[in-house]
Design an enzyme around this catalytic site. Structure first.
Site, short mmCIF file in Angstrom:
data_model
loop_
_atom_site.label_atom_id
_atom_site.label_comp_id
_atom_site.label_asym_id
_atom_site.label_seq_id
_atom_site.Cartn_x
_atom_site.Cartn_y
_atom_site.Cartn_z
N GLU A 173 0.83 -1.21 0.00
CA GLU A 173 0.00 0.00 0.00
C GLU A 173 0.86 1.26 0.00
O GLU A 173 0.78 2.11 0.88
CB GLU A 173 -0.99 -0.02 1.16
CG GLU A 173 -2.02 -1.14 1.01
CD GLU A 173 -3.13 -1.10 2.04
OE1 GLU A 173 -4.25 -1.55 1.73
OE2 GLU A 173 -2.89 -0.63 3.18
N GLU A 279 -5.98 -7.22 -1.82
CA GLU A 279 -6.67 -7.27 -0.53
C GLU A 279 -8.13 -6.87 -0.72
O GLU A 279 -8.43 -5.85 -1.32
CB GLU A 279 -6.06 -6.29 0.48
CG GLU A 279 -4.64 -6.56 0.88
CD GLU A 279 -4.15 -5.57 1.93
OE1 GLU A 279 -5.01 -4.92 2.59
OE2 GLU A 279 -2.93 -5.43 2.08
#
Length: 347
Positions: A173, A279
């Site tokens: 991320e 995710e």
């Protein structure tokens, strides 16, 4: 291996040389699935160390990897690796050795493996990309050396357990880059790109067939992805796949999925890269909505333009309600039986 520090050019050239000379050939690695139906299972070793034992929907206690594969058609796992983590089960624990042991279990079950390299001693995410303590005072060139060496070390540790990952995320991320402040994208996109290049080349030097991923959160946010991915590419970064996270609510998941698919198709058109949904998650107490969400995003990613949709991974489905101080987006209940959420992966 250690190298003298001659900067990013040496990193790139050495990466290419090793990739051509010493890397595992594609024929040595089992092909990745045509479409990954995956689960991030990184909490499993720590939960097992604490005595957790999972049951299937019939209440029969079984190995969690077996349940995921046999009952929900999960064919791939995602495993994070920290640099020098603490022994904290929820926020550390996954050093390269424990991660490799978990990867070996998954491979022995016939699953493919994605690694998520957190270039940190604990969580790296949009709000924090903290350098490992041992790297805090490095110059930028020393930092690239450290990324190179540690990435290769993780890969060789995996191979020592008979595992060659199909995919490796260069960071986690990295909405605003990695290894702050040196690699903070909003401050120095070039440094961020060079760090991604260093990680990519290190992976390829061990296994030329392994695909690398740059992973951002908020998959619906087109402006974020165009700024970040476009900035990397314009600064010469090399990687294979764009990764996305998506954590909608039971009330907005349909809108968020559609926005994410629109973003994915735009990125495919702009950059020609494949897409991985690294995710997803939804509150455990909304299992019907979670099942529908999984089924919908799975189908739509599979149908992305040009066949560029590679898969979908559910984040830590084995988590029970409130695990690790309040995580509530797992897919198991407090009685250690699963919700119906993961049935969205079937077929």
């Amino acid at each position: 291996m250690r190298r003298k520090t001659f900067g990013w050019l040496l990193t790139a050239l050495l990466g290419l040389a090793l990739a051509l000379g010493n890397a595992v050939s594609p024929g040595d690695v089992k092909a990745a699935p045509a479409f990954a139906k995956g689960a991030d299972i990184s909490w499993v070793p720590g939960m097992e160390a604490q005595g957790y034992k999972w049951k299937d929907k019939n209440g029969v206690q079984r190995d969690i990897i077996d349940i995921l594969k046999q009952d929900y058609q999960i064919n791939s796992v995602r495993i994070r690796v920290f640099v020098n983590p603490s022994s904290d089960y929820g926020n550390g624990y996954l050093n390269k050795e424990r991660a490799a042991d978990l990867a070996q279990r998954a491979k022995n079950a016939g699953m493919s493996v994605m690694l998520t390299l957190h270039y940190s001693d604990s969580w790296a995410d949009p709000g924090k990309q903290t350098k490992p303590a041992a790297w805090q005072n490095y110059t930028f060139e020393q930092l690239m050396d450290a990324v190179w060496n540690w990435t290769r070390d993780v890969m060789t540790t995996m191979q020592s357990r008979g595992v060659t990952p199909d995919w490796v995320q260069i960071g986690n991320e990295t909405n605003n880059g990695m290894l702050w402040d040196d690699g903070k994208a909003s401050v120095n996109m070039r440094n961020y790109a060079w760090l991604v290049n260093t990680g990519n080349n290190a992976v390829k030097s061990i296994s030329s067939s392994t695909k690398t991923i740059v992973h951002l959160s908020n998959g619906y946010d087109n402006s974020l992805f165009v700024w970040n991915i476009g900035g990397l590419i314009s600064n010469g970064a090399t990687f294979d796949i764009i990764g996305m996270s998506l954590y909608p609510s039971a009330s907005d998941w349909q809108t968020k999925v559609n926005q994410t698919i629109s973003n994915a198709n735009d990125l495919i058109s702009r950059y020609g890269k494949s897409i991985m949904i690294s995710e997803i998650g939804m509150d455990y107490n909304q299992p019907s909505a979670a099942k529908s969400f999984i089924s919908d995003i799975k189908t739509k990613v599979r149908n992305l333009s040009g066949g560029k949709g590679l898969g979908v991974f559910y984040w830590e489905p084995e988590a029970t309600p409130g695990y690790n101080g309040g995580y509530n987006k797992g897919a198991w209940q407090s009685d250690m039986k699963p919700t119906i959420a993961l049935e969205g992966f079937l077929n």
